[in-house]
Design an enzyme around this catalytic site. Sequence first.
Site, PDB file in Angstrom:
ATOM      1  N   GLU A 113       1.117  -9.333 -17.625  1.00  0.00           N
ATOM      2  CA  GLU A 113       0.737  -8.431 -16.528  1.00  0.00           C
ATOM      3  C   GLU A 113      -0.110  -7.250 -16.976  1.00  0.00           C
ATOM      4  OE1 GLU A 113       3.912  -6.523 -14.381  1.00  0.00           O
ATOM      5  OE2 GLU A 113       5.304  -6.862 -16.021  1.00  0.00           O
ATOM      6  N   LYS A 134       5.549  -9.295 -19.630  1.00  0.00           N
ATOM      7  CA  LYS A 134       4.956  -7.994 -19.995  1.00  0.00           C
ATOM      8  C   LYS A 134       3.535  -8.192 -20.535  1.00  0.00           C
ATOM      9  CE  LYS A 134       6.802  -5.573 -18.141  1.00  0.00           C
ATOM     10  NZ  LYS A 134       7.993  -6.133 -17.603  1.00  0.00           N
ATOM     11  N   ARG A 152       1.263   1.906  -5.995  1.00  0.00           N
ATOM     12  CA  ARG A 152       1.549   0.902  -4.968  1.00  0.00           C
ATOM     13  C   ARG A 152       0.322   0.064  -4.622  1.00  0.00           C
ATOM     14  NH1 ARG A 152       6.247   2.174  -2.377  1.00  0.00           N
ATOM     15  NH2 ARG A 152       5.641   0.852  -0.649  1.00  0.00           N
ATOM     16  N   LYS A 199       3.246  -1.749  -7.956  1.00  0.00           N
ATOM     17  CA  LYS A 199       4.586  -1.490  -8.475  1.00  0.00           C
ATOM     18  C   LYS A 199       5.683  -2.031  -7.571  1.00  0.00           C
ATOM     19  CE  LYS A 199       7.593   0.401 -11.207  1.00  0.00           C
ATOM     20  NZ  LYS A 199       7.785  -0.247 -12.482  1.00  0.00           N
ATOM     21  N   ASN A 230       1.131   0.125   5.851  1.00  0.00           N
ATOM     22  CA  ASN A 230       1.614  -0.619   4.679  1.00  0.00           C
ATOM     23  C   ASN A 230       2.462  -1.780   5.201  1.00  0.00           C
ATOM     24  OD1 ASN A 230       2.643  -1.595   2.259  1.00  0.00           O
ATOM     25  ND2 ASN A 230       4.419  -0.236   2.394  1.00  0.00           N
ATOM     26  N   GLY A 231       2.094  -2.988   4.832  1.00  0.00           N
ATOM     27  CA  GLY A 231       2.835  -4.171   5.293  1.00  0.00           C
ATOM     28  C   GLY A 231       1.878  -5.240   5.782  1.00  0.00           C
ATOM     29  N   GLU A 239      10.829 -12.350 -20.265  1.00  0.00           N
ATOM     30  CA  GLU A 239      10.404 -10.974 -19.976  1.00  0.00           C
ATOM     31  C   GLU A 239       9.245 -10.543 -20.885  1.00  0.00           C
ATOM     32  OE1 GLU A 239      10.067  -6.918 -18.825  1.00  0.00           O
ATOM     33  OE2 GLU A 239      10.459  -8.843 -17.824  1.00  0.00           O
ATOM     34  N   TRP A 258      -3.458  -1.993  -1.422  1.00  0.00           N
ATOM     35  CA  TRP A 258      -3.359  -3.231  -2.198  1.00  0.00           C
ATOM     36  C   TRP A 258      -3.737  -4.328  -1.211  1.00  0.00           C
ATOM     37  CZ3 TRP A 258      -1.048  -8.028  -2.285  1.00  0.00           C
ATOM     38  CH2 TRP A 258      -1.079  -8.697  -3.524  1.00  0.00           C
ATOM     39  N   CYS A 264       0.850  -1.196   0.000  1.00  0.00           N
ATOM     40  CA  CYS A 264       0.000   0.000   0.000  1.00  0.00           C
ATOM     41  C   CYS A 264       0.879   1.238   0.000  1.00  0.00           C
ATOM     42  CB  CYS A 264      -0.874  -0.024   1.247  1.00  0.00           C
ATOM     43  SG  CYS A 264      -1.711  -1.589   1.468  1.00  0.00           S
ATOM     44  N   HIS A 278      10.224 -30.839 -25.548  1.00  0.00           N
ATOM     45  CA  HIS A 278      10.101 -31.580 -24.289  1.00  0.00           C
ATOM     46  C   HIS A 278       8.764 -31.300 -23.606  1.00  0.00           C
ATOM     47  CE1 HIS A 278      14.280 -32.557 -24.933  1.00  0.00           C
ATOM     48  NE2 HIS A 278      14.533 -31.263 -25.078  1.00  0.00           N
TER      49      HIS A 278
HETATM   50  C1  AGP Z   1       7.453  -6.050 -13.617  1.00  0.00           C
HETATM   51  O1  AGP Z   1       6.845  -5.384 -14.639  1.00  0.00           O
HETATM   52  C2  AGP Z   1       6.696  -6.079 -12.367  1.00  0.00           C
HETATM   53  N1  AGP Z   1       6.295  -4.823 -11.941  1.00  0.00           N
HETATM   54  C3  AGP Z   1       7.367  -6.889 -11.259  1.00  0.00           C
HETATM   55  O2  AGP Z   1       7.601  -8.180 -11.739  1.00  0.00           O
HETATM   56  C4  AGP Z   1       8.696  -6.311 -10.752  1.00  0.00           C
HETATM   57  O3  AGP Z   1       9.684  -6.458 -11.695  1.00  0.00           O
HETATM   58  C5  AGP Z   1       9.098  -7.072  -9.482  1.00  0.00           C
HETATM   59  O4  AGP Z   1       8.091  -6.875  -8.521  1.00  0.00           O
HETATM   60  C6  AGP Z   1      10.438  -6.605  -8.943  1.00  0.00           C
HETATM   61  O5  AGP Z   1      10.365  -5.285  -8.536  1.00  0.00           O
HETATM   62  P1  AGP Z   1      11.700  -4.485  -8.208  1.00  0.00           P
HETATM   63  O6  AGP Z   1      12.541  -4.451  -9.438  1.00  0.00           O
HETATM   64  O7  AGP Z   1      11.216  -3.143  -7.793  1.00  0.00           O
HETATM   65  O8  AGP Z   1      12.390  -5.215  -7.085  1.00  0.00           O
END
Ligand code: AGP
Length: 610
Positions: free
Chosen positions: A490, A487, A28, A605, A101-102, A483, A75, A2, A506
Site C-alpha cells: 500500500e 504494508k 480520507r 484512511k 461523503n458516501g 500484514e 476520494w 471523502c 502448493h
Molecule cells: C491498512 O493500512 C489500511 N489503511 C486498511 O487496510 C485498513 O486497515 C482497513 O481499511 C480497515 O480500516 P479500519 O481498521 O479503520 O476499519
Amino acid sequence: MCGIVGYIGQQQKAVDAVLDGLTALEYRGYDSAGIAYQDGDKIIAIDKQVGRVQALRDSLGDSKQSNSAIGHTRWATHGTPTIGNAHPHYNTDKTIAVVHNGIIENYAELRDHLKKQGYVFVSETDTEVVPHLIDFYRRSSNTFQEALEQTLDQLRGAYALGVMTSEEPDVLYAARLSSPLVLGVGNGLCIVASDPSAIMEHTKRVVYLNDYEFVRATSDGSFQIKDFKNAVPVSRETETLDYDAAVANKGDYPHFMLKEIYEAPQTLRSATLGRVRVESSQVKLGGLECVAKQLRYIDRIVIVACGTSYYAGLVGEYLIEEIAGIPVEVQQASEFKYRDEPFSRSTALLAISQSGETADTIAALKKVENYGVLRLGVVNAIGSTIARMTDAGVYCHAGPEQAVASTKAFIAQVTVLALIALHLSDRGNELYKPLLAELDALPKKAEAILEQAEDIKKLAQKYAGYRDFLYIGRKYGFPCALEGALKLKEISYIHAEGYAAGEMKHGPLAMIEPDFPTFAIATDSPLLEKTYSNIEEIRARDGKVIAIATEGNETIEGLADDVIYIPRTLEQTAPLLVAVAMQLFSYYVAIEKGLDVDRPRNLAKSVTVE
Ligand code: AGP
C-alpha cells in the site's frame, strides 16, 4: 471516503476554518478539494481544484471573509478526479451548494427523473443529483428545510451531506445516513465534519449524529437536530473530546507513518494501562464488564474486520483459541455480510476497526442486529460509529492515526486481543502469567527494534528496486506475513503476497527466482525447523531471503541473505515486534522510491463506502 466540513458562526473566518478542517481530513481522500462560501451575493461563491487542499488554498489566494462555508476533500467513487467532478456541487443558478461523503446508490434514476424536468448535469458524480433535487422540491415547498427533507426522503445509499443556500445565508444544514458526521458546538459557532479532527481546534463539545438525522445550525451557534425518518425533533447532550490538536501533528517526524511507527512502545503501554496487574495476575477490561454475564456463555467468536484490522484479527484467533479455548473464526467483513451462515445465540461477533467507520464492518454488525447475539468491538477512534453500535468493547487508546497505512493501530489491536484472550480464559492456563509479564516487557523490546532503524533502512534501500515480494510465516507468523505484504503494497506499490509458509510447495514456489525476494518470519517457535525447510526450498531456486529472527539465532545466518533480529519474546507476542520491523522496512522502501508514504495513491484512511 471523502472528508466534509461545514462552518457557520458570527465571525468572518468560515473559509479558513473549513480549509484547516479539510487539511485535517485529507487522509480520507485527496483527489480534489473544493469550498463554497456565502459572500453576501445572491449566488454562492465556489472554488474547486484537482489534488490536495493546498492547491485550493493557493487558488483562493488571500483569506476570504465569510461567516459560512462548506468544504470537501475527495476520494473519487463516481467520475475521475477533475474540477467538474470535484465538490461542492450546486444547482444551476448556484443558490444551493452541497458537499457529500458516501454514495447515492439510486442517483441514476433520480438524475433521469430530473433531466426529464429540464435539469442539466455538469458532472459524472452521484452527488450532483442532491442540489438539483432540492431545487426541484423548493419550487413547491414552503421552506428550504422542507425541500431538503423531501430530498433526503428520496436518497438511497450512504451519505454525510453539508448543504447551504443563499436563501438562508445564516444557516447551515448537514445530514447523515451511514457515513460519519459530527457536530461541534462552540461559542457563537457550529462546525460539522466527517470526524472530530477537523473540529477540535474550535471546540471540544461535540454531538455525534446518528443515521437519519439532520442538523440545522445557525450563525449564533444554536442548532436543532431532527430525525427525518420519523419526522421528530431530537435533543442530545454534547460530549467532550478527550484529546487535543497536538496529538494530530507530525512533530519532528518527516511523516505521520514514521511518527506512528515510533509510537509503538507508547502504544503498547497505553493499550495495557490500567488493564494489567502483573503482581496479582489480573486483567481488567472495564469496557466488557457490562456484558460479563453473557460472555460466560459464549462458545464461539466470529471476528469481522477489513485490511490490517483483519490481519490483527487473525493473530487474535490464535491467541483466543490457545489461551481461552474458545473457537474463533475470522472473516473479511465485506464477505461476511453476504454469507448465510447459521448463528447461535452463544456466538459473539467481534468487530475490529481503527477508524470505527469502515462501512463493510458496520454492515457486518448491522447484519446480525436482530440475531440476539453479543456484538463486541475493538476500536481506536473514540465515539466512532462502531464504538457506539456495539454492546460492549475495548478501546485501543493508540490516539489518532493519521497515516493511511495503519501501523500503531495494529500493535494496539493485537495487544487488546491478547488482553481479551486473557480476560476470557481461566487464569489457570499455563500461558496466562508468562503472557501477562511479557506484555509488560514489550515496550522496551519495541524500542530495541526502533534502534535498528538505520540498519533496516539500508536493507530497504538494497531491496527497493525489486518489483515482486513474497512474505511467508507459520502460525503466528502467517498473519504477520499477510500484514507485512499489505504494508509494502500500500505504500511502495510493489506487488507483494503474504502466504502460509507451508503453502509454498502448493504453488507460490513456482514464482521464485533471483528477482523475487522473500521475507520469511522465522522467529523462535516450535515450528522454526519447518520454516527453515521452506527457506531452503526458496534458496534452492536461487530466491533471495530476508529473515526476521530472534536474537541469538545463529542458524538463520547460514540460511538467509539478510536477517533482522528481534529481542527474545513469546511466540504469542512475536507479531507485535515483527510488525515494527516490517513497518520500518516498508516505510524505508517507499522513501527510497520517493513516494508519498502518508497519502499513498488510490487509498484513503477510512473506507466509509462498501
Ligand atoms: C491498512 O493500512 C489500511 N489503511 C486498511 O487496510 C485498513 O486497515 C482497513 O481499511 C480497515 O480500516 P479500519 O481498521 O479503520 O476499519
